[in-house]
Design a protein around this motif. Structure first.
Motif, PDB file in Angstrom:
ATOM      1  N   THR A   1      -8.799   7.785   8.387  1.00  0.00           N
ATOM      2  CA  THR A   1      -8.050   7.280   7.248  1.00  0.00           C
ATOM      3  C   THR A   1      -6.600   7.705   7.410  1.00  0.00           C
ATOM      4  O   THR A   1      -6.321   8.864   7.697  1.00  0.00           O
ATOM      5  CB  THR A   1      -8.619   7.843   5.939  1.00  0.00           C
ATOM      6  OG1 THR A   1     -10.006   7.521   5.867  1.00  0.00           O
ATOM      7  CG2 THR A   1      -7.904   7.271   4.733  1.00  0.00           C
TER       8      THR A   1
ATOM      9  N   TRP B   1      -2.800   7.660   5.567  1.00  0.00           N
ATOM     10  CA  TRP B   1      -1.972   7.448   4.389  1.00  0.00           C
ATOM     11  C   TRP B   1      -0.518   7.444   4.837  1.00  0.00           C
ATOM     12  O   TRP B   1      -0.082   8.351   5.540  1.00  0.00           O
ATOM     13  CB  TRP B   1      -2.174   8.560   3.359  1.00  0.00           C
ATOM     14  CG  TRP B   1      -3.517   8.540   2.725  1.00  0.00           C
ATOM     15  CD1 TRP B   1      -3.929   7.745   1.703  1.00  0.00           C
ATOM     16  CD2 TRP B   1      -4.644   9.348   3.068  1.00  0.00           C
ATOM     17  NE1 TRP B   1      -5.247   8.011   1.390  1.00  0.00           N
ATOM     18  CE2 TRP B   1      -5.699   8.998   2.222  1.00  0.00           C
ATOM     19  CE3 TRP B   1      -4.862  10.337   4.028  1.00  0.00           C
ATOM     20  CZ2 TRP B   1      -6.937   9.595   2.282  1.00  0.00           C
ATOM     21  CZ3 TRP B   1      -6.097  10.934   4.083  1.00  0.00           C
ATOM     22  CH2 TRP B   1      -7.124  10.562   3.227  1.00  0.00           C
TER      23      TRP B   1
ATOM     24  N   VAL C   1       0.225   3.834   1.012  1.00  0.00           N
ATOM     25  CA  VAL C   1      -0.666   2.849   1.628  1.00  0.00           C
ATOM     26  C   VAL C   1      -1.794   3.612   2.322  1.00  0.00           C
ATOM     27  O   VAL C   1      -1.543   4.486   3.150  1.00  0.00           O
ATOM     28  CB  VAL C   1       0.086   1.966   2.643  1.00  0.00           C
ATOM     29  CG1 VAL C   1      -0.855   0.965   3.275  1.00  0.00           C
ATOM     30  CG2 VAL C   1       1.245   1.265   1.975  1.00  0.00           C
ATOM     31  N   GLU C   2      -3.037   3.272   1.960  1.00  0.00           N
ATOM     32  CA  GLU C   2      -4.213   3.899   2.565  1.00  0.00           C
ATOM     33  C   GLU C   2      -4.878   2.881   3.485  1.00  0.00           C
ATOM     34  O   GLU C   2      -5.237   1.782   3.047  1.00  0.00           O
ATOM     35  CB  GLU C   2      -5.195   4.342   1.480  1.00  0.00           C
ATOM     36  CG  GLU C   2      -6.463   4.946   2.035  1.00  0.00           C
ATOM     37  CD  GLU C   2      -7.483   5.232   0.950  1.00  0.00           C
ATOM     38  OE1 GLU C   2      -7.899   6.372   0.843  1.00  0.00           O
ATOM     39  OE2 GLU C   2      -7.844   4.279   0.218  1.00  0.00           O
ATOM     40  N   ARG C   3      -5.042   3.250   4.749  1.00  0.00           N
ATOM     41  CA  ARG C   3      -5.711   2.383   5.724  1.00  0.00           C
ATOM     42  C   ARG C   3      -6.939   3.100   6.260  1.00  0.00           C
ATOM     43  O   ARG C   3      -6.840   4.195   6.801  1.00  0.00           O
ATOM     44  CB  ARG C   3      -4.770   2.056   6.875  1.00  0.00           C
ATOM     45  CG  ARG C   3      -3.677   1.116   6.513  1.00  0.00           C
ATOM     46  CD  ARG C   3      -2.834   0.733   7.723  1.00  0.00           C
ATOM     47  NE  ARG C   3      -1.815  -0.209   7.363  1.00  0.00           N
ATOM     48  CZ  ARG C   3      -0.616   0.124   6.904  1.00  0.00           C
ATOM     49  NH1 ARG C   3      -0.295   1.382   6.757  1.00  0.00           N
ATOM     50  NH2 ARG C   3       0.259  -0.807   6.597  1.00  0.00           N
TER      51      ARG C   3
ATOM     52  N   SER D   1     -10.162  -1.577   8.761  1.00  0.00           N
ATOM     53  CA  SER D   1      -9.448  -2.807   8.431  1.00  0.00           C
ATOM     54  C   SER D   1      -9.109  -2.895   6.942  1.00  0.00           C
ATOM     55  O   SER D   1      -8.413  -3.815   6.521  1.00  0.00           O
ATOM     56  CB  SER D   1     -10.293  -4.017   8.823  1.00  0.00           C
ATOM     57  OG  SER D   1     -11.498  -4.006   8.086  1.00  0.00           O
ATOM     58  N   ARG D   2      -9.582  -1.953   6.160  1.00  0.00           N
ATOM     59  CA  ARG D   2      -9.343  -1.964   4.715  1.00  0.00           C
ATOM     60  C   ARG D   2      -8.005  -1.304   4.389  1.00  0.00           C
ATOM     61  O   ARG D   2      -7.709  -0.215   4.854  1.00  0.00           O
ATOM     62  CB  ARG D   2     -10.474  -1.212   4.021  1.00  0.00           C
ATOM     63  CG  ARG D   2     -10.427  -1.268   2.541  1.00  0.00           C
ATOM     64  CD  ARG D   2     -11.649  -0.596   1.961  1.00  0.00           C
ATOM     65  NE  ARG D   2     -11.196   0.198   0.837  1.00  0.00           N
ATOM     66  CZ  ARG D   2     -11.765   1.272   0.410  1.00  0.00           C
ATOM     67  NH1 ARG D   2     -12.820   1.747   1.021  1.00  0.00           N
ATOM     68  NH2 ARG D   2     -11.297   1.918  -0.626  1.00  0.00           N
ATOM     69  N   VAL D   3      -7.200  -1.966   3.563  1.00  0.00           N
ATOM     70  CA  VAL D   3      -5.878  -1.458   3.187  1.00  0.00           C
ATOM     71  C   VAL D   3      -5.785  -1.464   1.662  1.00  0.00           C
ATOM     72  O   VAL D   3      -6.095  -2.462   1.012  1.00  0.00           O
ATOM     73  CB  VAL D   3      -4.752  -2.327   3.787  1.00  0.00           C
ATOM     74  CG1 VAL D   3      -3.399  -1.853   3.303  1.00  0.00           C
ATOM     75  CG2 VAL D   3      -4.815  -2.316   5.297  1.00  0.00           C
ATOM     76  N   ARG D   4      -5.372  -0.323   1.098  1.00  0.00           N
ATOM     77  CA  ARG D   4      -5.133  -0.230  -0.349  1.00  0.00           C
ATOM     78  C   ARG D   4      -3.707   0.272  -0.570  1.00  0.00           C
ATOM     79  O   ARG D   4      -3.236   1.134   0.152  1.00  0.00           O
ATOM     80  CB  ARG D   4      -6.110   0.743  -1.024  1.00  0.00           C
ATOM     81  CG  ARG D   4      -7.534   0.298  -0.960  1.00  0.00           C
ATOM     82  CD  ARG D   4      -8.447   1.086  -1.862  1.00  0.00           C
ATOM     83  NE  ARG D   4      -8.296   2.538  -1.766  1.00  0.00           N
ATOM     84  CZ  ARG D   4      -8.840   3.399  -2.608  1.00  0.00           C
ATOM     85  NH1 ARG D   4      -9.560   2.961  -3.612  1.00  0.00           N
ATOM     86  NH2 ARG D   4      -8.668   4.689  -2.450  1.00  0.00           N
ATOM     87  N   ARG D   5      -3.032  -0.305  -1.578  1.00  0.00           N
ATOM     88  CA  ARG D   5      -1.662   0.093  -1.901  1.00  0.00           C
ATOM     89  C   ARG D   5      -1.630   0.703  -3.297  1.00  0.00           C
ATOM     90  O   ARG D   5      -2.236   0.176  -4.227  1.00  0.00           O
ATOM     91  CB  ARG D   5      -0.727  -1.110  -1.858  1.00  0.00           C
ATOM     92  CG  ARG D   5      -0.529  -1.637  -0.484  1.00  0.00           C
ATOM     93  CD  ARG D   5       0.550  -2.722  -0.467  1.00  0.00           C
ATOM     94  NE  ARG D   5       0.888  -3.039   0.898  1.00  0.00           N
ATOM     95  CZ  ARG D   5       1.764  -2.392   1.632  1.00  0.00           C
ATOM     96  NH1 ARG D   5       2.411  -1.376   1.115  1.00  0.00           N
ATOM     97  NH2 ARG D   5       2.015  -2.737   2.874  1.00  0.00           N
TER      98      ARG D   5
END
Length: 163
Positions: free
Chosen positions: A16, A18, A26-28, A31-35
């Motif tokens: 993971t 950040w 931004v957390e990756r 392939s999942r990305v959360r802002r």
């Protein structure tokens, strides 16, 4: 260059990452990305070797330790500290600090009530009085649920008095 912090939360998952990009955290994870926009950051709680960033309706927990080879913990405190310094620099209005004393007290009470509910249930089961044990354990669990309902109000900022 963007400030980043990389760890492995689980030995079976991708690392993971950040990063701080354009005023967002931004957390990756694979392939999942959360802002998470830093404009919505309310509070940062640092406890132990990690931090929890509280946004309006979401929460983000960032630990400083990672899984390494042979499931041994790896210390990434340097990158974690640099990342948290970057967050504090970009979001100066957020409160940074340890959990409040009242919040810790409520968490301890909730934990002790849960342990008490399990103990009462087991003791009643050993005595053959399952229904009594379930009734008493439900009352203890209800108090723990009330404690969970109180927690968000303990971390609120005091509002200005209207006059």
């Amino acid at each position: 260059m963007a400030i980043s912090h990389t760890i492995r939360l689980s030995p079976f998952q991708a690392p993971t990452v950040w990063t701080l990009e354009n005023g967002d955290v931004v957390e990756r994870k694979g392939s999942r990305v959360r802002r998470f926009p830093l404009t919505q950051l309310n509070r940062v709680t640092r406890a132990g070797r990690g931090a929890t960033l509280h946004f309006h309706r979401r929460r983000l927990t960032i630990p400083a330790f990672s899984y390494g080879e042979h499931l041994r913990p790896e210390d990434h405190t340097a990158s974690f500290q640099a990342f948290m310094d970057g967050v504090a620099g970009l979001a100066p209005g957020s409160r940074v600090g340890p959990p409040t004393a009242n919040g810790e007290a409520v968490l301890w009470i909730m934990g002790m009530m849960a342990v008490g509910a399990i103990a009462v249930l087991l003791a009643a089961g050993l005595a053959g009085a399952w229904l009594l044990g379930v009734a008493l354990a439900c009352r203890l669990v209800f108090v723990a649920i009330l404690g969970a309902a109180v927690l968000p109000w303990l971390y609120r900022k005091p509002s200005a008095k209207r006059g």
